[in-house]
Design an enzyme around this catalytic site. Structure first.
Site, PDB file in Angstrom:
ATOM      1  N   HIS A 109      12.531  -6.790  -6.001  1.00  0.00           N
ATOM      2  CA  HIS A 109      11.497  -6.517  -4.994  1.00  0.00           C
ATOM      3  C   HIS A 109      10.873  -7.864  -4.615  1.00  0.00           C
ATOM      4  CE1 HIS A 109       7.558  -5.008  -3.564  1.00  0.00           C
ATOM      5  NE2 HIS A 109       8.124  -3.827  -3.430  1.00  0.00           N
TER       6      HIS A 109
ATOM      7  N   GLN B  82       9.595   0.823 -11.170  1.00  0.00           N
ATOM      8  CA  GLN B  82      10.382   2.032 -10.883  1.00  0.00           C
ATOM      9  C   GLN B  82      10.985   2.647 -12.138  1.00  0.00           C
ATOM     10  OE1 GLN B  82      10.324   3.430  -8.047  1.00  0.00           O
ATOM     11  NE2 GLN B  82       9.517   1.785  -6.770  1.00  0.00           N
TER      12      GLN B  82
ATOM     13  N   LYS C  51       2.708   4.773  -8.936  1.00  0.00           N
ATOM     14  CA  LYS C  51       4.088   5.269  -8.909  1.00  0.00           C
ATOM     15  C   LYS C  51       4.349   6.222 -10.075  1.00  0.00           C
ATOM     16  CE  LYS C  51       5.679   0.999  -6.728  1.00  0.00           C
ATOM     17  NZ  LYS C  51       5.860   1.355  -5.322  1.00  0.00           N
TER      18      LYS C  51
ATOM     19  N   CYS D  91      11.014  -3.844   0.930  1.00  0.00           N
ATOM     20  CA  CYS D  91      10.592  -5.111   0.290  1.00  0.00           C
ATOM     21  C   CYS D  91      11.721  -5.711  -0.546  1.00  0.00           C
ATOM     22  CB  CYS D  91       9.340  -4.939  -0.554  1.00  0.00           C
ATOM     23  SG  CYS D  91       7.922  -4.433   0.392  1.00  0.00           S
TER      24      CYS D  91
HETATM   25  N1  PLP Z   1       8.530  -3.907  -8.058  1.00  0.00           N
HETATM   26  C1  PLP Z   1       9.220  -2.835  -7.678  1.00  0.00           C
HETATM   27  C2  PLP Z   1      10.596  -2.616  -8.233  1.00  0.00           C
HETATM   28  C3  PLP Z   1       8.670  -1.936  -6.771  1.00  0.00           C
HETATM   29  O1  PLP Z   1       9.355  -0.864  -6.396  1.00  0.00           O
HETATM   30  C4  PLP Z   1       7.370  -2.184  -6.258  1.00  0.00           C
HETATM   31  C5  PLP Z   1       6.790  -1.291  -5.240  1.00  0.00           C
HETATM   32  O2  PLP Z   1       7.469  -0.607  -4.545  1.00  0.00           O
HETATM   33  C6  PLP Z   1       6.685  -3.304  -6.712  1.00  0.00           C
HETATM   34  C7  PLP Z   1       7.299  -4.144  -7.602  1.00  0.00           C
HETATM   35  C8  PLP Z   1       5.303  -3.607  -6.246  1.00  0.00           C
HETATM   36  O3  PLP Z   1       4.432  -2.614  -6.701  1.00  0.00           O
HETATM   37  P1  PLP Z   1       2.920  -2.582  -6.215  1.00  0.00           P
HETATM   38  O4  PLP Z   1       2.962  -2.630  -4.718  1.00  0.00           O
HETATM   39  O5  PLP Z   1       2.396  -1.292  -6.747  1.00  0.00           O
HETATM   40  O6  PLP Z   1       2.251  -3.762  -6.806  1.00  0.00           O
END
Ligand code: PLP
Length: 421
Positions: free
Chosen positions: A138, A218, A241, A379
């Site tokens: 991500h 995830q 999540k 992302c």
């Molecule tokens: N890492 C992964 C694998 C994600 O799916 C996400 C969000 O979709 C994030 C990091 C970032 O999470 P957050 O926006 O809750 O900080």
């Protein structure tokens, strides 16, 4: 177009490891219509809905407690502190950590990773150091390290994924060497659903005297996570999540490392003693928690994690695997659909594209049918580049989704194909 009939029989009643009807009754947001259709919510990788238990706990905390933590001698402050620290201990237990002081509250995964980038990497690394990450990360596990690179001269090494979307573990092993300071990777890919072997990645990192950070955003909602068993040095996740509130998440860090690290932000709560000449810092975890934290969020998250634990993470995984297989089978039966991400071990994410139809158009048609999915790059632009697409459609599943809902997904996809082809 093929596969217009039902390809997957719903499991016979009682065969699911979860009582999904009972679970769904706990989530009020699921019980609504969108554009005149029953909502089929398949955007859980972006954010999951909250059960009554979390909604009620948050409301009750705001209604009857609502005091600042750690600073008051009065009853409400004490009660707030107890609830806040209880939630930290719940998080500790949920992650299999040894010590609640190894759990640092953050706004979520993004802030947890930035904390490590700022409080450790930016201060410890230099031009001789390398950070190893993978192609399926991500952006929140890419961009902080690029900023570290800009500021320290440290180099980034990117481990490729194969055509199924699995990290090439041999390449990971080759990428790690004497210069490696950190190996960082997602436990589960939000774009493809690939489950990474974070145990092996951690071992590879440690064999090279490097640290290992796991982005668990995830994974935490879908499977048992035990940071001691994984052996990683840092593990990050987000509350929203895993059926908790937004704006709260946690970083697990190994105690010795957290103790050696400099603070992240500066201000109230994180100090021991302040004079204009010098400031000394508080012990863990306060050293990393400057300012008034998201108290209500932490309380809500504690209840969300208890909710998951009560239903059993193994049962949740087994149920979600069944829903994912049903969805995969149904969409694979449609000629115009291409599924991206076919690794052997996957969790709860189904990414796909439809020949000659933009994912945003697919998402819009699905929305009219009551089916909420996400369309975009998620992302993870390097993943999109790898597969040669600008975006995908992504259906992502939670403990409350059903095999029947995968049929609604497939019907809506066929509808989109009919409209655009
Ligand atoms: N890492 C992964 C694998 C994600 O799916 C996400 C969000 O979709 C994030 C990091 C970032 O999470 P957050 O926006 O809750 O900080």
């Amino acid at each position: 177009m093929s596969g217009s009939g039902s390809v997957v029989e719903p499991p016979p009643p009682g065969s699911s490891p979860l009582d999904v009807d009972e679970i769904r009754a706990e989530f009020p947001a699921l019980d609504q219509q969108v554009h005149g259709r029953d909502l089929v919510y398949l955007d859980n990788a972006a954010t999951a809905h909250k059960p009554n238990r979390v909604i009620d706990a948050v409301r009750e905390h705001d209604r009857a407690t609502n005091a600042n933590v750690h600073r008051g001698v009065h009853a409400l402050s004490q009660r707030a502190t107890d609830a806040f620290e209880e939630a930290r201990d719940t998080t500790r237990a949920f992650l299999g950590a040894e010590d609640p002081e190894e759990i640092i509250w953050t706004r979520g995964t993004t802030e947890a990773i930035n904390l490590v980038a700022d409080a450790w990497a930016r201060r410890e690394l230099g031009p001789d150091d390398e950070i190893v990450l993978t192609e399926l990360e991500h952006h929140s596990n890419i961009v902080p390290w690029q900023r570290v690179r800009e500021e320290t001269g440290a180099r980034l090494r990117v481990v490729p994924i194969d055509d199924d979307g699995a990290v090439e573990m041999d390449a990971l092993e080759d990428a790690v060497g004497p210069d490696t300071a950190l190996v960082t990777l997602a436990h589960v890919s939000n774009a493809l659903g690939t489950v990474n072997d974070v145990h092996a990645a951690t071992e590879i990192a440690h064999d090279a005297d490097a640290l290992a950070l796991v982005d668990g955003a995830q994974a935490v909602p879908h499977m048992d996570v035990d940071v001691q068993d994984i052996g990683c040095d840092f593990y990050a996740f987000s509350g929203h999540k895993v059926y908790g509130p937004t704006g709260i998440g946690a970083l697990y860090g190994r105690r010795e490392l957290l103790e050696e690290m400099q603070p992240y932000q500066a201000g109230g709560e994180m100090i021991r003693q302040v004079t204009f000449e010098e400031t000394t810092y508080a012990c863990l975890p306060a050293k990393f928690e400057a300012g008034t934290p998201n108290i209500t969020g932490a309380v809500g998250l504690g209840h969300a994690l208890d909710f998951v634990t009560d239903h059993g993470r193994d049962s949740i995984r087994a149920h979600e695997d069944r829903v994912l297989s049903a969805a995969t089978e149904r969409l694979a039966a449609i000629d115009e659909v291409e599924i991206l991400g076919t690794a052997e071990d996957k969790a709860s994410v189904l990414s796909f594209v439809i020949e000659d139809v933009h994912p945003h158009d697919v998402g819009t048609v699905l929305d009219r049918e009551g089916v909420a999915i996400r369309a975009g790059h998620h992302c993870t632009q390097p993943v999109m580049d790898k597969f040669g697409v600008a975006a995908t459609c992504r259906a992502s599943f939670a403990m409350y989704n059903t095999v029947e809902e995968t049929e609604a997904l497939a019907d809506a996809v066929r509808e989109a194909i009919e409209i655009f082809h």
